[in-house]
Design a protein around this motif. Structure first.
Motif, short mmCIF file in Angstrom:
data_model
loop_
_atom_site.label_atom_id
_atom_site.label_comp_id
_atom_site.label_asym_id
_atom_site.label_seq_id
_atom_site.Cartn_x
_atom_site.Cartn_y
_atom_site.Cartn_z
N GLY A 54 0.81 -1.21 0.00
CA GLY A 54 0.00 0.00 0.00
C GLY A 54 0.84 1.26 0.00
O GLY A 54 0.47 2.27 -0.63
N ARG A 55 1.97 1.22 0.70
CA ARG A 55 2.87 2.37 0.72
C ARG A 55 3.62 2.49 -0.61
O ARG A 55 3.91 3.59 -1.08
CB ARG A 55 3.87 2.23 1.87
N GLY A 370 -10.47 12.36 2.84
CA GLY A 370 -9.91 11.33 3.71
C GLY A 370 -10.63 10.01 3.60
O GLY A 370 -10.05 8.94 3.85
N GLN A 371 -11.91 10.03 3.19
CA GLN A 371 -12.67 8.79 3.05
C GLN A 371 -12.19 7.95 1.88
O GLN A 371 -12.44 6.74 1.82
CB GLN A 371 -14.16 9.10 2.89
N GLY A 373 -8.92 7.86 1.03
CA GLY A 373 -7.50 7.60 1.25
C GLY A 373 -6.58 8.75 0.99
O GLY A 373 -5.37 8.56 0.95
N ASN A 375 -4.54 11.63 2.15
CA ASN A 375 -3.97 12.22 3.35
C ASN A 375 -4.14 13.74 3.31
O ASN A 375 -4.01 14.35 2.25
CB ASN A 375 -2.48 11.85 3.42
N SER A 415 -11.45 9.69 8.92
CA SER A 415 -10.89 8.93 7.81
C SER A 415 -10.43 7.54 8.27
O SER A 415 -9.69 7.42 9.23
CB SER A 415 -9.70 9.68 7.20
N PHE A 417 -8.28 5.84 6.97
CA PHE A 417 -6.91 5.63 6.53
C PHE A 417 -5.89 6.38 7.40
O PHE A 417 -4.69 6.33 7.12
CB PHE A 417 -6.75 6.07 5.07
N THR A 418 -6.36 7.10 8.43
CA THR A 418 -5.44 7.84 9.27
C THR A 418 -4.98 6.99 10.45
O THR A 418 -5.65 6.04 10.86
CB THR A 418 -6.09 9.13 9.83
N ARG A 433 -12.92 2.07 9.80
CA ARG A 433 -14.12 2.68 9.21
C ARG A 433 -15.27 2.70 10.23
O ARG A 433 -16.07 3.64 10.26
CB ARG A 433 -14.52 1.91 7.95
#
Length: 463
Positions: A54-55, A370-371, A373, A375, A415, A417-418, A433
């Motif tokens: 993912g990174r 943010g929803q 992904g 940042n 978010s 993803f945070t 989520r």
């Protein structure tokens, strides 16, 4: 200390990049020329080899945008260097904050203070964790959630009643998360303040402190009000509560630390006139080294060994977070010159929009991004060139920053993803989520309305 060659290289490069940024912020060195691209490329490559897929997607996007920049933009070198400077600053800022976190996490007084907050009776537990959580967030950053979350869940596990234990865990974790996000709009140690004051001309920490504090009060107050109004009802009488271990005096070391930190930053800013972020890059590590030296004198690990352990073991351990933040800053910076011509050709001109709509859009759009992904660093870096000048909007620059940081804080609460929602979800055994949309659903709705009104009121009062 057992470390791999890769860890030592990553840690050494992070320290070197941080030193370069500090020298630049303090005007001791003007231009590093080709050295910065070489160091940042090597650092990114080494970290990319040891992070999750993912990174790696962020790294791939950064490479593709760089290629597009070279092909489509004449002055691509300038924009690419700006992206590298943004990424290097983010890495340096993260490393500086990590120094204080490292010193604090090994101090028994911090853990005792956190345990005392988690053991407060129901009537004042939320307020205690909110106020204390803000103090911990200033010192530990995301580490405050890890520390207080662990202590809170450990305290909750001691409750034999399953119903009470579940309610207590959720309420304590939400208090800790909301305390953290409420510091983002005003703390000189937050990325929200560091990034927004760098992209909005004419702003500094001092100029955005008032709108940030107003946002913080609303975020913390909304959380407390909702927790009080919608207190869960038990199906049976609650058993008597035990007395917390210790007294409020346990919070004094943390309070003293924050006073010294705030005083040092303020005095140096007044004496030097440098950017607050440049001062933070020096003051925070200096305090961390002094704190670590004190721990060594009290029987802890020798200072030299601790510093080596931090540089070559702890810093490389943050590679996943660092590469995400670096790439977010770089992608936003190099993507902006590609986006602006597209927006202009489409006929969209933000400066023609009503001022109220521009300000409120920051409060709503940043959490919305943010929803999917995105940042906040990426979102703000990308749209910064599209933000109309404050003079064109008829507001002060601080009003723009106040709106952006309000949206940034809400993104941190919602978010999936945070790091905030991921950590809270892991402690509460639910998905990120679920934390953002279920646990914080009503909180987000109320906060969106209140903060939209607040940014407009502040803009009107300071116009």
């Amino acid at each position: 200390m057992n470390t791999t060659l890769s860890d030592r290289l990553i840690g050494g490069l992070l320290v070197l990049v941080a030193l370069m940024v500090i020298l630049g912020e303090w005007h001791l060195v003007g231009n590093f020329g080709p050295l910065l691209p070489v160091l940042m490329t090597a650092l990114t490559l080494l970290m990319a080899l040891r992070v999750a897929p993912g990174r790696l997607a962020f790294v791939a996007v950064a490479v593709l945008l760089t290629v597009a920049l070279i092909l489509l933009v004449d002055d691509w070198r300038t924009h690419a260097m700006n992206g590298l400077r943004t990424a290097s600053f983010i890495a340096a800022f993260y490393c500086a904050l990590a120094t204080l976190r490292s010193a604090a996490e090994r101090d028994g007084s911090m853990r005792a203070a956190g345990r005392f907050l988690a053991q407060q009776p129901p009537g004042r537990r939320y307020l205690a964790l909110t106020a204390g959580g803000q103090m911990f967030a200033l010192v530990l950053n995301y580490g405050s959630i890890a520390l207080l979350g662990a202590l809170a869940t450990a305290s909750a596990r001691e409750e034999p009643d399953v119903e009470i234990r579940n309610h207590r865990t959720r309420r304590m974790l939400l208090a800790i998360q909301r305390a953290f996000v409420s510091t983002l709009p005003w703390s000189p140690l937050s990325f929200a303040v560091a990034i927004t004051t760098s992209v909005v001309p004419g702003t500094s920490w001092g100029t955005v402190l008032i709108p940030g504090l107003g946002t913080s009060v609303l975020l913390a107050g909304t959380g407390w009000a909702l927790d009080t109004l919608f207190k869960p009802r038990l199906s049976h009488p609650a058993p008597p509560r035990r007395t917390p271990e210790g007294t409020w005096a346990l919070m004094l070391p943390l309070l003293v630390l924050l006073l010294v930190l705030g005083l040092g930053i303020t005095v140096l800013e007044l004496l030097t006139g440098f950017r607050i972020v440049g001062i933070v890059l020096v003051v925070v590590p200096a305090m961390a080294v002094a704190w670590t030296a004190r721990q060594a004198r009290q029987g802890g690990e020798p200072l030299a060994a601790r510093l080596a352990d931090f540089a070559f073991r702890e810093l490389p351990g943050y590679r996943s977070e660092v590469i995400l933040l670096m790439m977010a800053g770089y992608i936003g910076t190099v993507g902006a010159p590609l986006l602006v011509p597209v927006m202009q050709s489409s006929g969209f001109h933000p400066e023609t929009l009503p001022t109220w709509l521009v300000l409120v859009s920051f409060v709503w759009l940043i959490p919305a991004a943010g929803q999917i992904g995105m940042n906040p660093i990426l979102a703000i870096s990308l749209i910064a060139p599209l933000i109309p000048p404050a003079s064109a909007l008829g507001v002060t620059p601080s009003a723009i920053v106040g709106a952006i940081t309000a949206g940034w804080a809400l993104s941190g609460a919602s978010s999936p993803f945070t790091a905030t929602t991921l950590l809270i979800g892991s402690f509460g055994n639910v998905s990120a989520r679920h934390v953002g949309l279920r646990w914080n659903g009503l909180y987000m709705i109320v906060s969106l309305v209140l903060l939209s009104a607040w940014v407009l009121v502040y803009a009107r009062l300071t116009a």
